[in-house]
Design a protein around this motif. Structure first.
Motif, PDB file in Angstrom:
ATOM      1  N   GLU A 192       4.551   8.752   2.141  1.00 24.68           N
ATOM      2  CA  GLU A 192       3.740   8.490   3.330  1.00 24.68           C
ATOM      3  C   GLU A 192       3.367   7.016   3.419  1.00 24.68           C
ATOM      4  O   GLU A 192       3.464   6.392   4.485  1.00 24.68           O
ATOM      5  N   ASP A 193       2.918   6.440   2.288  1.00 29.20           N
ATOM      6  CA  ASP A 193       2.495   5.039   2.288  1.00 29.20           C
ATOM      7  C   ASP A 193       3.670   4.079   2.417  1.00 29.20           C
ATOM      8  O   ASP A 193       3.513   2.950   2.902  1.00 29.20           O
ATOM      9  N   GLN A 194       4.859   4.495   1.977  1.00 27.02           N
ATOM     10  CA  GLN A 194       6.024   3.618   2.069  1.00 27.02           C
ATOM     11  C   GLN A 194       6.360   3.241   3.513  1.00 27.02           C
ATOM     12  O   GLN A 194       6.931   2.183   3.765  1.00 27.02           O
ATOM     13  N   PHE A 199      -2.326  -6.247   5.742  1.00 25.29           N
ATOM     14  CA  PHE A 199      -3.576  -5.683   5.240  1.00 25.29           C
ATOM     15  C   PHE A 199      -3.449  -4.224   4.768  1.00 25.29           C
ATOM     16  O   PHE A 199      -4.448  -3.628   4.387  1.00 25.29           O
ATOM     17  N   PHE A 200      -2.244  -3.678   4.785  1.00 20.63           N
ATOM     18  CA  PHE A 200      -2.120  -2.276   4.365  1.00 20.63           C
ATOM     19  C   PHE A 200      -2.213  -2.161   2.846  1.00 20.63           C
ATOM     20  O   PHE A 200      -1.589  -2.912   2.119  1.00 20.63           O
ATOM     21  N   ALA A 255      -3.957   2.557  -4.545  1.00 20.00           N
ATOM     22  CA  ALA A 255      -4.177   1.171  -4.976  1.00 20.00           C
ATOM     23  C   ALA A 255      -5.482   0.598  -4.464  1.00 20.00           C
ATOM     24  O   ALA A 255      -5.757  -0.586  -4.660  1.00 20.00           O
ATOM     25  N   VAL A 256      -6.307   1.425  -3.809  1.00 23.60           N
ATOM     26  CA  VAL A 256      -7.519   0.878  -3.180  1.00 23.60           C
ATOM     27  C   VAL A 256      -8.502   0.348  -4.208  1.00 23.60           C
ATOM     28  O   VAL A 256      -9.332  -0.513  -3.901  1.00 23.60           O
ATOM     29  N   THR A 272      -5.194  -8.007  -1.460  1.00 20.95           N
ATOM     30  CA  THR A 272      -5.549  -8.256  -0.055  1.00 20.95           C
ATOM     31  C   THR A 272      -4.720  -7.437   0.917  1.00 20.95           C
ATOM     32  O   THR A 272      -5.039  -7.379   2.102  1.00 20.95           O
ATOM     33  N   GLY A 273      -3.624  -6.823   0.454  1.00 21.07           N
ATOM     34  CA  GLY A 273      -2.745  -6.119   1.370  1.00 21.07           C
ATOM     35  C   GLY A 273      -1.844  -7.050   2.150  1.00 21.07           C
ATOM     36  O   GLY A 273      -1.240  -6.644   3.140  1.00 21.07           O
TER      37      GLY A 273
END
Length: 417
Positions: free
Chosen positions: A353-355, A362-363, A368-369, A374-375
């Protein structure tokens, strides 16, 4: 007779100067190497006092020294912390290292002086001191650069505070204020990204090379010293390039950064990337290892600076998202039409999903939060890849690591056009 011939051969062909004196300090034998060192022929010195081979200012005191030696002969190295000098036939002085020995023949005592010309060693010491001064100057420049950066950050922070204060007072201009806040937030993110990704590695290179340089102070370490001085210079130049070209993400997105491709031999390319990988080891976690390999001996056409920035960002992420004692693999392959570079880790992985959103500005992936970032790193990588006309592929699975692969065409014309 045979033993005598062997001794004469050893004496005459020795690679250090050998001088034989009798009890009256008169020279009775003088080998070929000593002739080369002092510029005299043996026949010119036989029967003369040993002081003829010393600078005039030392001859008086040396008479007392050699008298004490003959009174109480012992094998020793002369000097004990002070410089010794010999004098050639033409009057030129040169630094020497002298070892004394002796032997007796019936009632006679003979002194043997073994002389080494240490001019090369002294010149190396001068070179070491010169390199140390260069390192001090580089360190001073880096200190000034850091001070300048700190001042810029302080000024930007002050500007942010003032702008936010104005935003609170200007509630009627909500739309404009929100846009300004977003721009300032982007600017702040750019500084954070620069500090965490771009500046950390060259600064680590400077610090590690400065540390290693202080240990390479031998006469045979010239190449090692030069290598680390060049690494420091390269790192400073990289920082200067970053300041000029990557002060903010906006330069990339506005098209102000161009690819500057050049041709590299396989050996040059391998050395450039090896230095980059070695620099990344300075920020690795305990026990982490970064292995680098390159296959293919054809020349490579690439903007090496952009490629190194991609590798630095990917390795930085691999280090950050992998456990201690983990392995990170950087593999490069040039098969002619395509240059591929991959960075593989055994870290936390990325969900499917995140890929889908990984290269967006900024993602941050859900797992990894809680890890500093900084994303912006992968977004910047995608911009570098666009400049190289390269593609990026990804293989990852939660809990089983991640592998990024950059594919750069080699049959393209210069991308700067």
């Amino acid at each position: 007779m045979k033993h005598l011939q062997q001794f004469e051969a050893l004496f005459n062909h020795a690679t250090i100067g050998i001088i034989l004196c009798n009890k009256d300090a008169e020279i009775i034998n003088f080998n070929a190497q000593a002739e080369t060192q002092f510029g005299y022929k043996k026949e010119e010195l036989v029967g003369k006092k040993i002081e003829v081979l010393l600078p005039q200012k030392y001859r008086g005191s040396h008479v007392q020294d050699r008298n004490r030696f003959y009174a109480h002969p012992e094998n020793k190295v002369m000097g004990h912390g002070r410089d010794l000098h010999g004098q050639k036939k033409d009057g030129a002085e040169f630094p020497v290292e002298v070892s004394l020995s002796h032997y007796r023949d019936e009632d006679n005592i003979y002194a043997i002086a073994f002389v080494i010309d240490i001019t090369v060693r002294k010149n190396n010491e001068i070179a070491v001191n010169r390199h140390r001064e260069e390192l001090q100057e580089i360190t001073r420049q880096v200190t000034l650069l850091n001070s300048d950066l700190e001042q810029k950050v302080e000024n930007r922070t002050k500007m942010l505070r003032e702008t936010l204060a104005e935003l609170e007072k200007s509630k009627k201009e909500v739309t404009e204020a929100l846009e300004k806040e977003k721009e300032l937030g982007d600017l702040k993110s750019g500084f954070v990204t620069m500090a965490s990704h771009e500046f950390r590695t060259p600064l680590s290179t400077i610090l590690s090379s400065a540390f290693l340089l202080s240990k390479y102070n031998g006469p045979d370490d010239e190449d090692k010293r030069e290598k680390h001085i060049n690494r420091i210079k390269d790192a400073v130049n990289d920082m200067k390039s970053i300041l000029e070209d990557f002060l903010s993400l906006g330069k990339l997105e506005d098209g102000l950064v161009k690819a500057k491709t050049a041709d590299f031999s396989a050996a040059e390319y391998r050395e450039e990337l090896q230095h980059t990988i070695e620099g990344m080891m300075q920020i690795a976690k305990q026990g982490q290892r970064i292995a680098f390999s390159h296959e293919g001996e054809s020349d490579i056409r690439v903007d090496i600076s952009l490629l190194k920035n991609i590798i630095i960002n990917l390795c930085s992420n691999a280090i950050k998202f992998s456990p201690a004692n983990g392995n990170i693999e950087v593999r490069s392959l040039n098969n002619g039409p395509m240059l591929t570079v991959s960075v593989k880790d055994n870290g936390i992985g990325i969900s499917e999903e995140d890929q889908q959103h990984l290269f967006e500005r900024f993602f941050r992936a859900k797992n990894a939060v809680n890890i500093q970032g900084t994303g912006l790193g992968l977004h910047i990588i995608s911009k570098y890849a666009e400049l190289l006309n390269a593609s990026i592929s990804l293989r990852s699975e939660l809990g089983n690591g991640t592998e990024f692969t950059i594919s750069i065409p080699q049959n393209e014309k210069d991308l700067t056009g």
